[in-house]
Design a protein around this motif. Structure first.
Motif, mmCIF file in Angstrom:
data_model
loop_
_atom_site.group_PDB
_atom_site.id
_atom_site.type_symbol
_atom_site.label_atom_id
_atom_site.label_comp_id
_atom_site.label_asym_id
_atom_site.label_seq_id
_atom_site.Cartn_x
_atom_site.Cartn_y
_atom_site.Cartn_z
ATOM 1 N N SER A 173 0.837 -1.192 0.000
ATOM 2 C CA SER A 173 0.000 0.000 0.000
ATOM 3 C C SER A 173 0.879 1.252 0.000
ATOM 4 O O SER A 173 2.005 1.242 0.488
ATOM 5 C CB SER A 173 -0.902 0.016 1.230
ATOM 6 O OG SER A 173 -1.819 -1.055 1.207
ATOM 7 N N MET A 174 0.319 2.304 -0.556
ATOM 8 C CA MET A 174 0.995 3.593 -0.585
ATOM 9 C C MET A 174 0.121 4.622 0.119
ATOM 10 O O MET A 174 -1.113 4.543 0.061
ATOM 11 C CB MET A 174 1.263 4.042 -2.022
ATOM 12 C CG MET A 174 2.178 3.120 -2.806
ATOM 13 S SD MET A 174 3.856 3.049 -2.152
ATOM 14 C CE MET A 174 4.357 4.759 -2.243
ATOM 15 N N ALA A 203 -4.605 10.048 2.536
ATOM 16 C CA ALA A 203 -5.189 9.072 1.619
ATOM 17 C C ALA A 203 -4.279 7.870 1.510
ATOM 18 O O ALA A 203 -3.062 7.972 1.754
ATOM 19 C CB ALA A 203 -5.402 9.692 0.234
ATOM 20 N N SER A 204 -4.868 6.746 1.133
ATOM 21 C CA SER A 204 -4.093 5.536 0.943
ATOM 22 C C SER A 204 -4.653 4.755 -0.229
ATOM 23 O O SER A 204 -5.841 4.873 -0.565
ATOM 24 C CB SER A 204 -4.090 4.682 2.207
ATOM 25 O OG SER A 204 -5.395 4.221 2.496
ATOM 26 N N VAL A 205 -3.798 3.942 -0.817
ATOM 27 C CA VAL A 205 -4.213 3.058 -1.897
ATOM 28 C C VAL A 205 -3.493 1.722 -1.725
ATOM 29 O O VAL A 205 -2.282 1.680 -1.514
ATOM 30 C CB VAL A 205 -3.942 3.687 -3.288
ATOM 31 C CG1 VAL A 205 -2.473 4.041 -3.473
ATOM 32 C CG2 VAL A 205 -4.437 2.774 -4.402
ATOM 33 N N THR A 206 -4.251 0.644 -1.772
ATOM 34 C CA THR A 206 -3.660 -0.681 -1.600
ATOM 35 C C THR A 206 -2.996 -1.140 -2.905
ATOM 36 O O THR A 206 -3.131 -0.497 -3.952
ATOM 37 C CB THR A 206 -4.723 -1.701 -1.197
ATOM 38 O OG1 THR A 206 -5.628 -1.885 -2.300
ATOM 39 C CG2 THR A 206 -5.494 -1.254 0.024
ATOM 40 N N SER A 207 -2.310 -2.269 -2.833
ATOM 41 C CA SER A 207 -1.687 -2.819 -4.036
ATOM 42 C C SER A 207 -2.729 -3.147 -5.095
ATOM 43 O O SER A 207 -2.452 -3.092 -6.298
ATOM 44 C CB SER A 207 -0.870 -4.062 -3.687
ATOM 45 O OG SER A 207 -1.704 -5.030 -3.067
ATOM 46 N N SER A 231 -4.123 7.815 -6.683
ATOM 47 C CA SER A 231 -4.056 6.787 -7.714
ATOM 48 C C SER A 231 -2.628 6.270 -7.794
ATOM 49 O O SER A 231 -1.687 6.955 -7.370
ATOM 50 C CB SER A 231 -4.499 7.347 -9.066
ATOM 51 O OG SER A 231 -3.648 8.409 -9.469
ATOM 52 N N ARG A 232 -2.488 5.079 -8.354
ATOM 53 C CA ARG A 232 -1.163 4.515 -8.504
ATOM 54 C C ARG A 232 -0.983 3.966 -9.904
ATOM 55 O O ARG A 232 -1.951 3.489 -10.511
ATOM 56 C CB ARG A 232 -0.885 3.442 -7.460
ATOM 57 C CG ARG A 232 -1.730 2.199 -7.577
ATOM 58 C CD ARG A 232 -1.539 1.292 -6.356
ATOM 59 N NE ARG A 232 -0.166 0.837 -6.246
ATOM 60 C CZ ARG A 232 0.364 0.396 -5.098
ATOM 61 N NH1 ARG A 232 -0.359 0.352 -4.000
ATOM 62 N NH2 ARG A 232 1.612 -0.023 -5.060
#
Length: 115
Positions: free
Chosen positions: A33-34, A49-53, A70-71
C-alpha cells in the motif's frame, strides 16, 4: 534501496488544484500500500489518503470528494490529485510506504493555499 521522491507542490489560490506525484525506486512498489500524509503548521501528522496494491482507496474525511489518490504500477508512481483546495490544506505532504521490516518516507513537498 527504496527511495520515495515527491514532486508537484507549490502555491495555489483557494479553489484551485494541484497534483502531487511520488516516484518510488526499488522493487517494493507494486506489492504494498501507498500513503499520503501531511503536516500542517502546528499540527500533528495526518493521514490524507491511501491506496492498496489492488487499488482500493481510503481518504480522510477532510479531503473526501476533493482529493483522489491513484497509482501506476508500471511507472512506480503514486499520485494525489487535489481539487477545490482550501487554506487548511496548507501543509507539507509526504509519500509513505512500509514493508514487513521497515518504513519509507519521502522528503516532503510543500503545498500552500492562499485565501
Amino acid at each position: 534501496q527504496v527511495q520515495l521522491v515527491e514532486s508537484g507542490g507549490g502555491l495555489v489560490q483557494a479553489g484551485g488544484s494541484l497534483r502531487l506525484s511520488c516516484a518510488v525506486s526499488g522493487s517494493v512498489f507494486s506489492r504494498y500500500s501507498m500513503y499520503w500524509y501531511r503536516r500542517a503548521p502546528g499540527k500533528e501528522l495526518e493521514l490524507v489518503a491511501s491506496v492498496t496494491s489492488g487499488g482500493s482507496t481510503n481518504y480522510a474525511d477532510s479531503v473526501k470528494g476533493r482529493f483522489t489518490i491513484s497509482r501506476d504500477n508500471a511507472k512506480n508512481t503514486v499520485n494525489l490529485q487535489m481539487n477545490s483546495l482550501k487554506s487548511e490544506d496548507t501543509a507539507v505532504y509526504f509519500c509513505y510506504t512500509r514493508t514487513v521490516v521497515r518504513e519509507y518516507w519521502g522528503q516532503g513537498t510543500q503545498v500552500t493555499v492562499s485565501s
